[in-house]
Scaffold this motif. Structure first.
Motif, mmCIF file in Angstrom:
data_model
loop_
_atom_site.group_PDB
_atom_site.id
_atom_site.type_symbol
_atom_site.label_atom_id
_atom_site.label_comp_id
_atom_site.label_asym_id
_atom_site.label_seq_id
_atom_site.Cartn_x
_atom_site.Cartn_y
_atom_site.Cartn_z
ATOM 1 N N UNK A 125 -21.226 16.103 34.124
ATOM 2 C CA UNK A 125 -21.806 17.376 33.647
ATOM 3 C C UNK A 125 -23.286 17.682 34.010
ATOM 4 N N UNK A 126 -23.663 18.914 34.272
ATOM 5 C CA UNK A 126 -24.940 19.081 34.731
ATOM 6 C C UNK A 126 -25.792 19.411 33.376
ATOM 7 N N UNK A 127 -26.896 18.728 33.531
ATOM 8 C CA UNK A 127 -27.874 18.847 32.177
ATOM 9 C C UNK A 127 -28.713 19.660 32.545
ATOM 10 N N UNK A 128 -28.391 20.951 32.570
ATOM 11 C CA UNK A 128 -29.118 22.184 32.852
ATOM 12 C C UNK A 128 -29.797 22.521 31.424
ATOM 13 N N UNK A 129 -31.061 23.276 31.634
ATOM 14 C CA UNK A 129 -31.606 23.663 30.360
ATOM 15 C C UNK A 129 -31.921 25.312 30.667
ATOM 16 N N UNK A 130 -32.233 26.059 29.416
ATOM 17 C CA UNK A 130 -32.616 27.417 29.593
ATOM 18 C C UNK A 130 -33.945 27.779 30.502
ATOM 19 N N UNK A 131 -34.605 26.895 30.701
ATOM 20 C CA UNK A 131 -35.852 27.164 31.686
ATOM 21 C C UNK A 131 -35.285 27.492 33.170
ATOM 22 N N UNK A 132 -34.070 27.111 33.212
ATOM 23 C CA UNK A 132 -33.467 27.400 34.687
ATOM 24 C C UNK A 132 -32.659 28.687 34.874
ATOM 25 N N UNK A 133 -32.571 29.443 33.497
ATOM 26 C CA UNK A 133 -32.179 30.725 33.619
ATOM 27 C C UNK A 133 -33.252 31.526 34.273
ATOM 28 N N UNK A 142 -27.637 23.783 24.425
ATOM 29 C CA UNK A 142 -27.579 22.807 23.442
ATOM 30 C C UNK A 142 -28.595 22.390 22.590
ATOM 31 N N UNK A 143 -29.924 22.624 23.021
ATOM 32 C CA UNK A 143 -31.120 22.347 22.280
ATOM 33 C C UNK A 143 -31.788 23.635 21.695
ATOM 34 N N UNK A 144 -31.827 24.662 22.677
ATOM 35 C CA UNK A 144 -32.609 25.725 22.645
ATOM 36 C C UNK A 144 -31.796 26.888 22.617
ATOM 37 N N UNK A 145 -31.877 28.109 21.943
ATOM 38 C CA UNK A 145 -31.283 29.244 22.145
ATOM 39 C C UNK A 145 -32.284 30.346 22.474
ATOM 40 N N UNK A 146 -31.697 31.399 23.284
ATOM 41 C CA UNK A 146 -32.463 32.590 23.757
ATOM 42 C C UNK A 146 -31.754 33.734 23.860
ATOM 43 N N UNK A 206 -23.768 24.704 32.677
ATOM 44 C CA UNK A 206 -24.015 23.967 31.502
ATOM 45 C C UNK A 206 -24.857 24.674 30.701
ATOM 46 N N UNK A 207 -24.637 26.175 30.541
ATOM 47 C CA UNK A 207 -25.179 26.851 29.687
ATOM 48 C C UNK A 207 -24.249 27.473 28.901
ATOM 49 N N UNK A 208 -24.215 27.727 27.722
ATOM 50 C CA UNK A 208 -23.439 28.445 26.588
ATOM 51 C C UNK A 208 -23.845 29.759 26.556
ATOM 52 N N UNK A 209 -22.951 30.767 26.808
ATOM 53 C CA UNK A 209 -23.429 32.203 26.854
ATOM 54 C C UNK A 209 -22.638 32.958 25.778
ATOM 55 N N UNK A 218 -14.795 26.257 26.448
ATOM 56 C CA UNK A 218 -14.521 27.415 25.592
ATOM 57 C C UNK A 218 -14.735 26.980 24.076
ATOM 58 N N UNK A 219 -14.786 25.517 23.850
ATOM 59 C CA UNK A 219 -15.221 25.107 22.677
ATOM 60 C C UNK A 219 -16.287 24.527 22.246
ATOM 61 N N UNK A 220 -17.139 25.239 21.382
ATOM 62 C CA UNK A 220 -18.651 24.703 21.075
ATOM 63 C C UNK A 220 -18.929 23.491 20.901
ATOM 64 N N UNK A 221 -18.019 22.760 20.238
ATOM 65 C CA UNK A 221 -18.408 21.247 19.719
ATOM 66 C C UNK A 221 -18.310 20.292 21.018
ATOM 67 N N UNK A 222 -17.146 20.862 21.923
ATOM 68 C CA UNK A 222 -17.105 20.035 23.193
ATOM 69 C C UNK A 222 -18.318 20.213 23.805
ATOM 70 N N UNK A 223 -18.802 21.625 24.242
ATOM 71 C CA UNK A 223 -19.996 22.035 24.927
ATOM 72 C C UNK A 223 -21.204 21.083 24.332
ATOM 73 N N UNK A 224 -21.378 20.852 23.132
ATOM 74 C CA UNK A 224 -22.578 20.167 22.354
ATOM 75 C C UNK A 224 -22.486 18.795 22.824
ATOM 76 N N UNK A 225 -21.254 18.087 22.867
ATOM 77 C CA UNK A 225 -20.805 16.893 23.219
ATOM 78 C C UNK A 225 -21.210 16.771 24.662
#
Ligand code: TYD
Length: 137
Positions: free
Chosen positions: A1-9, A77-81, A97-100, A126-133
């Motif tokens: 799983x790619x550990x991307x962050x919102x800074x890459x949006x 997973x850490x930050x929302x925008x 790797x970004x929930x939208x 499609x499951x938020x808990x799975x995404x967080x994990x």
């Protein structure tokens, strides 16, 4: 799983060919930071509807408000925008790797999506808990 962050949006400016007959936006070459294999669009979305609510494992996406406006709520997973898309002059690049979630569609809004691959349900979380994990691995 790619550990991307919102800074890459990224909000990408779409090159325009301006003319008194109207503007022409072009998506080619390096404007889109991935090779797109799929284009789809959302329209006639009720103003109280929610779309999205998933992340992708590998696929990259560019969203454009071709007409009207809508909100994109991003979560790594850490930050929302929250980003309002309201112009066909810009595209919102979302790495994997970004929930939208997409919401607050205006009347006559059209969301164009360019995607790096053909549709594959296996690429979705499609499951938020799975995404967080998946972000804690
Ligand atoms: P969905 O992922 O819920 O749309 P959104 O994220 O925009 O709210 O997709 C709705 C249905 O359409 C779902 O059954 C999957 C299917 N679908 C395709 O068959 N091909 C596609 O390219 C897309 C985006 C969705």
């Amino acid at each position: 799983m790619k550990q991307t962050s919102i800074s890459e949006v990224k909000l990408i400016e779409i090159p325009l060919i301006k003319d008194i007959r109207g503007n022409l936006g072009v998506l080619e070459g390096s404007t889109v930071p991935f090779k797109f294999k799929r284009v789809y669009y959302l329209f006639d979305v009720p103003s109280d509807a929610y779309r999205g609510a998933h992340s992708h494992k590998e696929q990259e996406e560019l969203l454009i408000a071709l007409s009207g406006s809508f909100d994109v709520v991003l979560d790594d997973g850490k930050e929302k925008k929250r980003i309002l898309l309201n112009s066909p002059r810009h595209g919102l690049y979302i790495p994997p790797g970004i929930w939208r979630e997409l919401e607050h569609f205006s009347s006559a809004a059209v969301c164009l999506a360019l995607n790096s691959d053909v549709y594959s349900e296996a690429d979705y979380i499609r499951d938020y808990d799975t995404f967080q994990n998946s972000k804690e691995d």
